[in-house]
Design a protein around this motif. Structure first.
Motif, PDB file in Angstrom:
ATOM      1  N   ALA A 127      33.557  39.348  40.095  1.00  0.00           N
ATOM      2  CA  ALA A 127      34.999  39.587  40.279  1.00  0.00           C
ATOM      3  C   ALA A 127      35.497  40.654  39.318  1.00  0.00           C
ATOM      4  CB  ALA A 127      35.756  38.285  40.078  1.00  0.00           C
ATOM      5  N   TYR A 128      35.049  40.579  38.056  1.00  0.00           N
ATOM      6  CA  TYR A 128      35.483  41.578  37.080  1.00  0.00           C
ATOM      7  C   TYR A 128      34.949  42.962  37.437  1.00  0.00           C
ATOM      8  CZ  TYR A 128      36.824  37.624  34.096  1.00  0.00           C
ATOM      9  OH  TYR A 128      37.403  36.477  33.581  1.00  0.00           O
ATOM     10  N   ALA A 129      33.723  43.021  37.971  1.00  0.00           N
ATOM     11  CA  ALA A 129      33.117  44.316  38.257  1.00  0.00           C
ATOM     12  C   ALA A 129      33.805  45.041  39.413  1.00  0.00           C
ATOM     13  CB  ALA A 129      31.632  44.116  38.560  1.00  0.00           C
ATOM     14  N   VAL A 130      34.507  44.289  40.263  1.00  0.00           N
ATOM     15  CA  VAL A 130      35.223  44.946  41.365  1.00  0.00           C
ATOM     16  C   VAL A 130      36.272  45.902  40.807  1.00  0.00           C
ATOM     17  CG1 VAL A 130      36.769  44.541  43.320  1.00  0.00           C
ATOM     18  CG2 VAL A 130      34.764  43.083  42.988  1.00  0.00           C
ATOM     19  N   ASP A 131      36.881  45.546  39.697  1.00  0.00           N
ATOM     20  CA  ASP A 131      37.902  46.400  39.089  1.00  0.00           C
ATOM     21  C   ASP A 131      37.296  47.541  38.288  1.00  0.00           C
ATOM     22  OD1 ASP A 131      39.794  44.694  40.111  1.00  0.00           O
ATOM     23  OD2 ASP A 131      39.905  43.456  38.302  1.00  0.00           O
ATOM     24  N   GLY A 132      35.979  47.683  38.315  1.00  0.00           N
ATOM     25  CA  GLY A 132      35.325  48.703  37.521  1.00  0.00           C
ATOM     26  C   GLY A 132      35.059  48.183  36.136  1.00  0.00           C
TER      27      GLY A 132
END
Length: 579
Positions: A416-421
């Protein structure tokens, strides 16, 4: 001195006897010996008169020779000899002899004169009675002495009899004690044998976590010493009870939870109910023992005796062994159930690796050989919206379902965090905050690497995790051990930094957990060195053509021992030679 008398009739015999008595008295022959001499002589003279003819009585005083048995050698003796005359009917027969002891005495001149008047003969006859009286008195004394000794002997015999009775009683008591000791020793040896068998059999049954193996081993342990045949019937998971193929006693044991004995005659076994013989085999006794648990029996073990029947102590031991087997089977079934759940959950949590252009990936996950085969180690790889690829390997402290659930939550939060870069260091910092607030008593380590097709560098960050190992196209291997962050979830605010390293086509990156390289006796550094050496041993063509085989080739030398106390996770990322 020698005296001789011719004896033809009774008068001659009487006179010779009187003369002999007087001479014996004159020579000092003791009264008892004198009486023996005269009695023997009188009997011999009567015998001679009966045979008839003329006989000669010779009386001679002298000294005893060594051949004389009646008296000591050199002692004075008186010899009396009766021989037949040559014209007698008994002529030629051996002479009659008798010898009596006497002191050295000289008789008077008229000692051997034989009286002719009746008064003198009567006096001589009365004199002979005096010796007889002495003999009778001596005989009376001897009779009293014999009576005394007889009484003493009788009392002694009674004492001996009593002593023999006591010895016999003591012998019986000793034999009984020996028999009791042998019996006690035999019972103790049998008890020791049963306890040893029970301990050894329990160790065999509890060594396996496969209930099918336990059921298979149970007959091997009992046949032929304690049973001729063993049938183990396990109920279905839904608790169905047996059909007609099982003995009625087994049905009763399953229903009541009590051991049953089915035979033509009562078994009288402790704690066992007697039942009629089985209709399936009326002639064979059956011992049906339930496999107890806290809720309901798992099944029934049916035994047939090795002989005519069981010893009561053996029956008690068999019931206890069956109880232990039931515990082992129950634990094995529960373990199998939990292991199935764990494997299902583990398969659901392991990611199918992506296949981005120019990047090959291969992963391996091996659970610990102990426990539920599930832990907190994980790997993951996914794409970010900007085209970058995130590869991560992590390890939640502990084992079991709780660690696996926490690992799943971290994996989901990272995606989930990686979706925001965000860079690897930024992602780890957010995971640290997330874990600290979600589970303050759980901690984790992780390493994240980011590949981007437009960047000739590798960006990575670590939080308390073993360092990545990078193999360059020329075969050199380096450990990326730049300062990592602390463990995730510790009560400490931290910002985890990013690190970069040039990345050329043909490079291979190894991310892993400590279960691959750490050994209790050696620590972690020798394991990391072996990993680097193994990774450097592969040629560029091998890594390019078969990365999956390379992953297996790395695990084989590093995990030579079959026992693992920790999970093992390995993720290989190979940048292909042409991008």
């Amino acid at each position: 001195m020698t005296r001789t008398w011719q004896i033809t009739d009774i008068t001659d015999a009487a006179r010779a006897r009187i003369a002999t008595a007087r001479l014996a008295a004159a020579y000092g022959v003791p009264p008892l010996e004198r009486a023996r001499l005269l009695s023997s002589l009188g009997a011999q003279l009567r015998l001679c008169l009966t045979k008839g003819g003329t006989w000669r009585l010779t009386l001679e005083a002298g000294t005893a020779s060594p051949a004389t048995a009646e008296v000591e050698a050199g002692q004075g003796v008186l010899h009396a000899v009766v021989t037949p005359s040559r014209d007698a009917a008994a002529a030629g027969q051996p002479p009659w002899r008798v010898t009596v002891p006497c002191p050295e005495a000289v008789p008077t001149a008229d000692a051997d004169v034989t009286p002719d008047d009746p008064a003198a003969l009567a006096e001589a006859l009365l004199g002979a009675d005096e010796d007889t009286v002495l003999v009778l008195d001596r005989l009376t004394e001897q009779e009293h002495l014999v009576d005394f000794h007889r009484e003493e002997l009788q009392q002694t015999n009674q004492g001996v009899v009593a002593l023999h009775a006591e010895l016999d009683a003591a012998g019986r008591a000793q034999r009984e004690a020996f028999a009791a000791e042998r019996k006690a020793r035999t019972e103790a040896e049998n008890a020791r044998r049963r306890l040893t068998f029970l301990a050894d059999a329990s160790a065999v049954l509890t060594a396996s976590l496969d209930h099918h193996e336990i059921v298979r081993r149970l007959p091997e342990l009992l046949v032929p010493e304690y049973a001729r045949s063993v049938d183990v019937w396990l109920f279905d998971q839904d608790g169905d009870r047996p059909g007609p193929a099982h003995p009625a006693a087994a049905v009763v044991a399953a229903r009541t939870g009590r051991p049953q004995y089915a035979a033509p005659h009562p078994g009288n076994l402790p704690g066992v109910d007697d039942q009629p013989p089985s209709a399936l085999d009326p002639e064979r006794p059956l011992f049906c023992i339930p496999l107890p648990t806290r809720q309901a029996p798992l099944g029934v073990v049916t035994l047939s005796p090795p002989g005519e029947r069981w010893d009561p102590d053996d029956a008690v031991m068999l019931i206890e062994l069956t109880r232990r087997a039931s515990i082992a089977i129950d634990h094995a079934q529960r373990y199998q159930h939990n292991r199935d759940i764990a494997e299902t959950l583990q398969r659901a949590l392991l990611t199918e690796l992506p296949a981005p252009p120019g990047l090959a990936m291969a992963a391996r996950y091996l659970p610990a050989t102990h426990g539920l085969n599930i832990g907190g180690d994980w790997y993951d790889a996914f794409r970010q919206p900007d085209g970058g690829v995130i590869a991560v390997v992590g390890d939640v402290t502990g084992h079991g379902l709780r660690a696996a659930v926490m690992m799943s939550q971290l994996r989901t939060a990272l995606r989930a965090y990686a979706v925001d870069g965000g860079s690897p260091g930024r992602l780890l910092t957010r995971l640290h905050t997330f874990l600290h607030h979600l589970q303050p008593d759980l901690f984790a380590t992780a390493v994240i690497a980011r590949f981007h097709p437009d960047e000739p560098t590798l960006t990575w960050a670590a939080a308390g995790h073993p360092p990545p190992v990078l193999r360059t196209p020329d075969g050199r291997v380096q450990t990326l051990d730049a300062k990592p962050g602390a463990m995730l979830g510790i009560p400490l605010k931290q910002e985890i930094a990013d690190h970069t390293v040039p990345l050329a086509p043909g490079s291979t990156l190894a991310l892993y957990t400590d279960g691959l390289v750490e050994r209790r006796a050696l620590g972690i550094d020798p394991g990391i060195a072996r990993l680097a050496e193994t990774l450097g041993s592969f040629g560029p063509a091998a890594l390019e053509a078969d990365l999956e085989g390379a992953a297996d080739g790395i695990l084989s030398p590093l995990l030579s021992d079959s026992e693992r106390d920790d999970d093992v996770c390995l993720l290989l990322c190979h940048l292909r030679g042409t991008r």
